[in-house]
Design an enzyme around this catalytic site. Structure first.
Site, short mmCIF file in Angstrom:
data_model
loop_
_atom_site.label_atom_id
_atom_site.label_comp_id
_atom_site.label_asym_id
_atom_site.label_seq_id
_atom_site.Cartn_x
_atom_site.Cartn_y
_atom_site.Cartn_z
N ASP A 261 0.83 -1.05 0.04
CA ASP A 261 -0.05 0.02 -0.08
C ASP A 261 0.93 1.32 0.03
O ASP A 261 2.00 1.19 -0.77
CB ASP A 261 -0.94 0.05 1.24
CG ASP A 261 -2.23 0.63 1.07
OD1 ASP A 261 -2.39 1.95 0.66
OD2 ASP A 261 -3.27 0.07 0.99
N HIS A 284 1.97 2.23 -3.12
CA HIS A 284 1.36 3.25 -3.70
C HIS A 284 1.84 4.85 -3.70
O HIS A 284 1.07 5.84 -3.98
CB HIS A 284 -0.08 3.09 -3.03
CG HIS A 284 -1.04 2.05 -3.28
ND1 HIS A 284 -2.09 1.92 -2.53
CD2 HIS A 284 -0.59 1.14 -3.96
CE1 HIS A 284 -2.88 0.72 -2.92
NE2 HIS A 284 -1.65 0.19 -3.62
#
Length: 466
Positions: A261, A284
């Site tokens: 993430d 991310h």
């Protein structure tokens, strides 16, 4: 005592004797974090009954050692080589958790050891209701493996060892995994690895963090320094953010982050934050938001590289969760194989489980509270190769993103850059090598592109950028 610990203790002594010299920034970008003050006393975990065989549960040993350090007024808890399995425990003020080479602090790998019902089995029958409390099956969230009481001061986690969250079993039963099954599948709440809320003067240096069930390192407070840290989890592991800090006077540097993430996610508000010399692999990207109600200002990100990340530089929020985000500076950034190098999104809707993370463009009637206000972002010396798109700025019709500049930008991508609901956007010395369509797509945008003023709607549809 290891040489690394000797240097750490000696460094603390020097820091107490005289203030640390300022980092070599431009005057407006000088951001430093005050160091923790920790006594020289040393406490070996083995002296409190710990067994590093990977099988024995050492929770009580950690608790006893921390209690001894707190009673003594602080010191260094030495974790020697070995694998020390433990349930959650808390740290204390004026304490250094020091992991020597070969030391591993490891969470249990079975739900049984946590006292959590096996999700493969039917849930237990609800207990008989008791006066003063509701009935329920009792699937409660496990606390973080390592935490501290609010108000903790002068804390450190150092050394070259590893803290392992054993997250695989939690990932299998996460809310994200449940989306792949018919409705009604059991969801087991996931713990984080290290959560340090309300901390003042924190130093995290040298350790490896891995396989957290959820976020790896989430400090909130002031005077936080995180450096030389490696954080690793599978690229498909859900919500395994590497570093999620908030507060003021935060410095993050010289880290390698390869997770599932956000590589870094600034959340809940903060100012005077420096992020430099990071290597971001899977993940991310470096994000601000999406929770921005507390506002963010004076954030500096520089000399970072991205290879294979989902996003690069990302600032996101949404109506109802927004605040003012301004004075954000990115410089000397290199990206390769990044899906979306620059992402400014005031319509963020990434948690809805939809094909797009862009929410409805028009506000609902009466939706006027906590509206994002994004302005004064500056990107300098950005190089991008092999990306599907160059980036996007998506503002709000009622609150345009504004005063965002790109200087000395070189991009090689399939598609160009979207500017939607934004004004006073500047591209200076921008070189875009775009395979499909125009380098710039406007939809209610006002842009100065290499000296040429452009506005309105042009360049094609914004849909490919959603």
């Amino acid at each position: 005592m290891t040489n690394r610990l000797s240097r750490f203790v000696s460094g603390l002594a020097l820091m107490v004797a005289a203030p640390a010299p300022p980092l070599a920034f431009a005057a407006q970008d000088e951001i430093t974090a005050a160091p923790p003050v920790i006594p020289d006393a040393r406490f070996n975990l083995l002296d409190y009954g710990a067994v590093g065989d990977g099988k024995t549960l050492n929770t009580e040993a950690f608790k006893k050692a921390v209690a001894a350090i707190a009673k003594a007024g602080g010191g260094h808890l030495i974790v020697p080589a070995g694998t020390f399995k433990t349930l959650p425990f808390t740290l204390a003020s004026h304490m250094d958790l020091h992991l020597e080479p070969g030391a591993i602090i490891k969470a249990p790998a079975t739900f049984k050891e946590y006292g959590i019902p096996d999700p493969n089995l039917p849930p237990p029958a609800p207990p008989t209701p008791q006066a003063g409390g509701p009935a329920g099956s009792g699937r409660t969230r496990v606390p973080p493996m390592i935490s501290c009481p609010a108000g903790t001061t002068d804390l450190a986690i150092t050394g070259s060892g590893t803290i392992d969250g054993s997250g695989a079993m939690f990932w299998m039963w996460s809310d994200k995994a449940a989306r792949r099954y018919p409705p009604g599948r059991t969801v087991v709440p996931r713990p984080m690895l290290i959560v340090l809320n309300g901390v003042t003067r924190l130093h995290v240096d040298g350790v490896t963090l891995t396989n957290s069930p959820a976020f790896h390192l989430a400090p909130q407070g002031q005077d936080i320094l995180i450096e030389n840290v490696r954080i690793v989890a599978p690229s498909d592991s859900p919500n395994t953010d590497a570093i999620d800090p908030g507060g003021q006077r935060i410095v993050i540097r010289n880290c390698e982050l390869d997770i599932g993430d956000d590589n870094v996610a600034l959340k809940n508000g903060g100012r005077d934050i420096l992020i430099e010399d990071l290597t971001c692999l899977h993940g991310h990207g470096i994000s601000i938001g999406s929770a921005t109600r507390g506002g963010f200002s004076h954030v500096v990100v520089r000399r970072c590289t991205f290879n294979g990340t989902d996003n690069g530089l990302r600032i996101k929020s949404f109506r109802g969760g927004g605040g003012e985000v301004h004075d954000i500076r990115f410089s000397d950034i290199v990206m390769k194989n990044v899906r979306r190098p620059v992402d400014v999104n005031m319509l963020y809707n990434g948690n809805a489980g939809l094909a797009t993370d862009v929410g409805p463009r028009q506000a609902e009637p009466g939706q006027t509270e906590y509206i994002p206000n994004f302005h004064d972002f500056h990107v300098t010396n950005l190089t991008v190769t092999r990306s599907p798109v160059a980036g996007r700025i998506i503002g709000l019709p009622e609150q345009l993103a504004n005063a965002i500049t790109f200087t000395n930008v070189k991009v090689q991508s399939t598609r160009g850059f979207l500017v939607q609901d934004a004004r006073d956007i500047l591209f200076d010395n921008a070189q875009f090598d775009v395979a499909v369509g125009e380098p710039l797509v406007l939809d209610n945008g006002s842009v100065k592109w290499n000296g040429k003023q452009m506005s309105g709607k042009s360049g094609g549809s914004p849909e490919p950028f959603y």
